[in-house]
Design an enzyme around this catalytic site. Structure first.
Site, mmCIF file in Angstrom:
data_model
loop_
_atom_site.group_PDB
_atom_site.id
_atom_site.type_symbol
_atom_site.label_atom_id
_atom_site.label_comp_id
_atom_site.label_asym_id
_atom_site.label_seq_id
_atom_site.Cartn_x
_atom_site.Cartn_y
_atom_site.Cartn_z
ATOM 1 N N GLY A 235 32.093 41.334 21.361
ATOM 2 C CA GLY A 235 32.224 42.716 20.894
ATOM 3 C C GLY A 235 33.367 42.796 19.899
ATOM 4 O O GLY A 235 33.747 41.780 19.304
ATOM 5 N N ARG A 236 33.931 43.976 19.730
ATOM 6 C CA ARG A 236 34.994 44.145 18.732
ATOM 7 C C ARG A 236 36.159 43.200 18.981
ATOM 8 O O ARG A 236 36.639 42.526 18.076
ATOM 9 C CB ARG A 236 35.538 45.577 18.767
ATOM 10 C CG ARG A 236 34.522 46.643 18.475
ATOM 11 C CD ARG A 236 35.214 47.998 18.620
ATOM 12 N NE ARG A 236 34.285 49.093 18.576
ATOM 13 C CZ ARG A 236 33.598 49.553 19.614
ATOM 14 N NH1 ARG A 236 33.737 48.988 20.804
ATOM 15 N NH2 ARG A 236 32.775 50.571 19.475
ATOM 16 N N ILE A 237 36.635 43.171 20.257
ATOM 17 C CA ILE A 237 37.818 42.360 20.560
ATOM 18 C C ILE A 237 37.461 40.872 20.512
ATOM 19 O O ILE A 237 38.203 40.066 19.945
ATOM 20 C CB ILE A 237 38.426 42.767 21.918
ATOM 21 C CG1 ILE A 237 38.869 44.240 21.868
ATOM 22 C CG2 ILE A 237 39.613 41.872 22.273
ATOM 23 C CD1 ILE A 237 39.228 44.846 23.222
ATOM 24 N N ARG B 206 24.593 38.579 26.729
ATOM 25 C CA ARG B 206 23.161 38.708 27.021
ATOM 26 C C ARG B 206 22.312 38.685 25.752
ATOM 27 O O ARG B 206 21.326 37.993 25.660
ATOM 28 C CB ARG B 206 22.907 39.964 27.829
ATOM 29 C CG ARG B 206 22.648 39.633 29.291
ATOM 30 C CD ARG B 206 22.329 40.862 30.078
ATOM 31 N NE ARG B 206 23.328 41.904 29.834
ATOM 32 C CZ ARG B 206 23.163 43.179 30.171
ATOM 33 N NH1 ARG B 206 22.057 43.567 30.753
ATOM 34 N NH2 ARG B 206 24.119 44.052 29.944
ATOM 35 N N ARG C 195 38.937 42.877 32.287
ATOM 36 C CA ARG C 195 39.189 43.473 33.601
ATOM 37 C C ARG C 195 39.233 42.359 34.621
ATOM 38 O O ARG C 195 38.429 41.414 34.567
ATOM 39 C CB ARG C 195 38.091 44.474 33.976
ATOM 40 C CG ARG C 195 38.159 45.817 33.240
ATOM 41 C CD ARG C 195 39.394 46.646 33.620
ATOM 42 N NE ARG C 195 39.467 47.905 32.889
ATOM 43 C CZ ARG C 195 40.070 48.077 31.705
ATOM 44 N NH1 ARG C 195 40.658 47.048 31.112
ATOM 45 N NH2 ARG C 195 40.090 49.253 31.138
ATOM 46 N N GLU D 13 44.791 45.719 40.750
ATOM 47 C CA GLU D 13 46.094 46.099 40.165
ATOM 48 C C GLU D 13 46.692 47.277 40.929
ATOM 49 O O GLU D 13 45.956 48.185 41.290
ATOM 50 C CB GLU D 13 45.895 46.466 38.690
ATOM 51 C CG GLU D 13 45.529 45.259 37.870
ATOM 52 C CD GLU D 13 45.247 45.589 36.402
ATOM 53 O OE1 GLU D 13 45.628 46.683 35.940
ATOM 54 O OE2 GLU D 13 44.624 44.757 35.741
ATOM 55 N N HIS E 292 49.166 43.858 32.484
ATOM 56 C CA HIS E 292 48.157 44.687 31.784
ATOM 57 C C HIS E 292 48.761 45.371 30.552
ATOM 58 O O HIS E 292 48.840 46.612 30.487
ATOM 59 C CB HIS E 292 47.537 45.721 32.743
ATOM 60 C CG HIS E 292 46.169 46.181 32.300
ATOM 61 N ND1 HIS E 292 45.186 46.580 33.156
ATOM 62 C CD2 HIS E 292 45.636 46.316 31.061
ATOM 63 C CE1 HIS E 292 44.101 46.941 32.474
ATOM 64 N NE2 HIS E 292 44.353 46.786 31.198
#
Ligand code: GLV
Ligand code: GLV
Length: 317
Positions: free
Chosen positions: A153-155, A175, A236, A265, A283
């Site tokens: 994705g973007r990151i 996927r 995550r 967390e 985080h």
């Protein structure tokens, strides 16, 4: 004028932006939600939540006037999207503005874990540095190795773009295959997850947490990685089965890890604290002043748009 409940004092000009059009109540939840939000929520038309707030069906049900939830994060696994959707509540998040900061931090963890940066820091502070040694704190090569990206994705794409500067061979797994332009721009090659885990020297996780990605990296997956490999997670915590990861690091199924996120967390798996081959961060991948101010502004602007009856820019549902 509407009422907007905000679960944390937002940085920059975001709060004054909201106050220029609406009444704003700041309820510092410090993650203690929904309980702390419950008293303020019955009258709220808008809610600005943090990723530590659990925006449950219970909380949504207690807010009959709510029309918009602005989650100040790119991830929104903390929001019961189905419950919001069922009520016709618009949910917005903050993608784009944190892409570079988060990709930079994934790189910080990759480099730190591979080159034993935090271990070296502890070594120096403990007074154990007695001079240069040919064999001191030898780490893993980064340049010209293979990077596996879970989720382009973007990151993930921003992490790949940086990897080109390190001369890396880049694989990705998700996927659906990415568009040809994305593959061309990043130089990343689509492979099945098993192949990515078996071939990569570095694996960086960039998938959102959903019911299908929860424990995507379980014991079987971790055992299929190279013993020399480094695993980095800035998405995550629950995408990785932490108990198995602790075992993998202790028993050498993989060489090292860099973690910015954890399953429960702020709890840290106790075994991580005793292991030298894991870099632990609280985080903070998007934590730069400029990025956090942009996130707050992005969410405030979209909440204002929805309350004005306009289309938000970053709509989740
Ligand atoms: C941070 O974890 C985010 O989702 O923005
Ligand atoms: C390292 O400091 C070197 O000079 O090789």
């Amino acid at each position: 004028m509407a009422l907007v409940v905000v679960s944390c004092a937002l940085p920059g000009d975001a709060l004054s932006l909201l106050r220029s059009e609406h009444e704003v109540v700041v309820v510092e939840t410090t993650g203690e939600s929904p309980n702390r939000l419950l008293p303020a929520i019955p009258e709220a038309n808008g809610l600005v939540s943090m990723l530590t707030d659990r925006v449950t069906k219970e909380l949504i049900d207690a807010a009959p006037e709510l029309v918009v939830i602005g989650n100040c994060a790119v991830g929104y696994d903390n929001v019961d999207i189905e419950a919001a959707q069922g009520r016709g509540i618009t949910v917005v998040n903050t993608p784009n503005v944190l892409t570079d900061a988060t990709a930079d931090f994934a790189w910080a963890l990759m480099l730190a874990a591979a080159r034993r940066v935090t271990e070296g820091d502890r070594f120096v502070r403990a007074g154990r540095f007695h001079g240069w040694e040919l064999g001191l704190l030898l780490g893993r090569e980064v340049s010209n190795t293979t990077l596996g990206i879970l989720g382009l994705g973007r990151i993930g794409r921003a992490v790949a773009t940086r990897a080109r500067g390190f001369g890396m061979n880049i694989l990705y797994s998700q996927r659906h295959r990415a568009a040809a332009e994305v593959e061309a721009e990043t130089g990343a090659r689509h492979v099945p997850l098993d192949a990515l885990l078996g071939e990569s020297d570095f694996v960086s996780v960039h998938v959102p947490l959903t019911s299908t990605t929860r424990h995507l990296l379980d014991e079987r997956a971790l055992r299929s990685m190279k013993p020399s490999s480094v695993l980095v997670n800035t998405s995550r915590g629950a995408v990785i089965d932490e108990a198995s990861l602790a075992k993998a690091l202790r028993e050498g199924w993989i060489a090292a890890a860099g973690l910015d996120v954890f399953e429960r967390e702020p709890e840290i798996h106790p075994e991580f604290l005793d292991l030298d081959n894991v870099v632990l961060a609280p985080h903070v991948a998007s934590a730069t002043e400029a990025t956090r101010a942009r996130m707050a502004r992005c969410v405030a602007e979209d909440v204002l748009r929805v309350l004005r009856g306009e289309r938000p820019e970053q709509r989740v549902v």
